[in-house]
Design a protein around this motif. Structure first.
Motif, short mmCIF file in Angstrom:
data_model
loop_
_atom_site.label_atom_id
_atom_site.label_comp_id
_atom_site.label_asym_id
_atom_site.label_seq_id
_atom_site.Cartn_x
_atom_site.Cartn_y
_atom_site.Cartn_z
N LEU A 46 0.83 -1.20 0.00
CA LEU A 46 0.00 0.00 0.00
C LEU A 46 0.87 1.26 0.00
O LEU A 46 0.55 2.25 -0.65
N VAL A 47 1.96 1.23 0.72
CA VAL A 47 2.87 2.37 0.77
C VAL A 47 3.44 2.67 -0.62
O VAL A 47 3.66 3.82 -0.97
N HIS A 48 3.64 1.64 -1.42
CA HIS A 48 4.20 1.82 -2.76
C HIS A 48 3.14 1.94 -3.84
O HIS A 48 3.46 1.98 -5.02
N SER A 49 1.90 2.03 -3.45
CA SER A 49 0.81 2.18 -4.41
C SER A 49 0.85 3.58 -5.03
O SER A 49 1.22 4.56 -4.38
N THR A 50 0.46 3.66 -6.28
CA THR A 50 0.39 4.97 -6.94
C THR A 50 -0.90 5.69 -6.58
O THR A 50 -1.05 6.86 -6.86
N ASP A 51 -1.81 4.99 -5.99
CA ASP A 51 -3.13 5.54 -5.70
C ASP A 51 -3.44 5.35 -4.21
O ASP A 51 -3.68 4.25 -3.76
N VAL A 52 -3.42 6.41 -3.44
CA VAL A 52 -3.65 6.31 -2.00
C VAL A 52 -4.96 7.02 -1.60
O VAL A 52 -5.06 7.56 -0.51
N LYS A 53 -5.94 6.96 -2.48
CA LYS A 53 -7.19 7.65 -2.19
C LYS A 53 -8.20 6.76 -1.46
O LYS A 53 -9.37 7.06 -1.41
N TYR A 54 -7.72 5.67 -0.88
CA TYR A 54 -8.61 4.73 -0.21
C TYR A 54 -8.33 4.67 1.29
O TYR A 54 -7.21 4.88 1.74
N ASP A 55 -9.38 4.36 2.05
CA ASP A 55 -9.22 3.96 3.44
C ASP A 55 -9.30 2.44 3.44
O ASP A 55 -10.25 1.86 2.91
#
Length: 167
Positions: A46-55
């Motif tokens: 998750l830390v390396h995800s390009t998309d962090v718009k989720y809870d």
């Protein structure tokens, strides 16, 4: 690491993980596959995800009679152990603070993984998750952007005419 379901304007994704210590020689939650491999690799991805718009909420469900998971010691230590891991990952990656993460432990009145999974998913549904993924407690997350790919794939499905209900 919150211990309640996410609330807010971001999409809520649940990672459903039924766990058990039945037929194992496990003695505490810190030696379980969930703590040793599943959760750490999920957080790292998750830390390396390009998309962090989720809870993201991890829903860990266990049987009411489970010798390892259904104890007060387990409920205290799982939170402390996972929080320490999240803190260490977030300390080395400033972008990680954009990720909303929570943990819910669900005690199920069941004696099978199928029944435990249904119990957890019922809670996920009641908590209002937009997406949920069921993984095994020994799953390893290797892809950095799995959450975006999974959500994009699910978003392509047409909604049902009737709403889904869980009894």
């Amino acid at each position: 690491l919150r211990q309640s379901p996410p609330g807010g304007c971001r999409k809520f994704v649940a990672v459903v993980v039924p766990v058990t210590s039945r037929k194992t020689d496990l003695h505490n939650v810190n030696s379980t596959p969930f703590v040793l491999s599943c959760f750490p690799t999920a957080v790292a991805s998750l830390v390396h995800s390009t998309d962090v718009k989720y809870d993201v909420a991890f829903y860990v469900g266990y049987d009411a009679g489970d010798a390892v998971w259904n104890t007060n010691i387990a409920r205290r230590s799982i939170v402390q152990t996972l929080q320490a891991h999240v803190d260490s990952v977030f300390a080395t990656n400033p972008r990680a603070t954009e990720i909303g993460m929570s943990l819910r432990t669900i005690r199920c009145q069941s004696t099978s993984m199928v029944a435990a999974t249904n119990c957890i998913i019922s809670q996920v549904y009641n908590d209002g998750a937009e997406y949920w993924y069921r993984v095994n407690d020994d799953s390893v997350f290797e892809t950095g952007d799995w959450i975006s790919g999974f959500n994009a794939a699910l978003a392509t499905f047409e909604p049902r005419e009737k709403p889904l209900t869980i009894n």
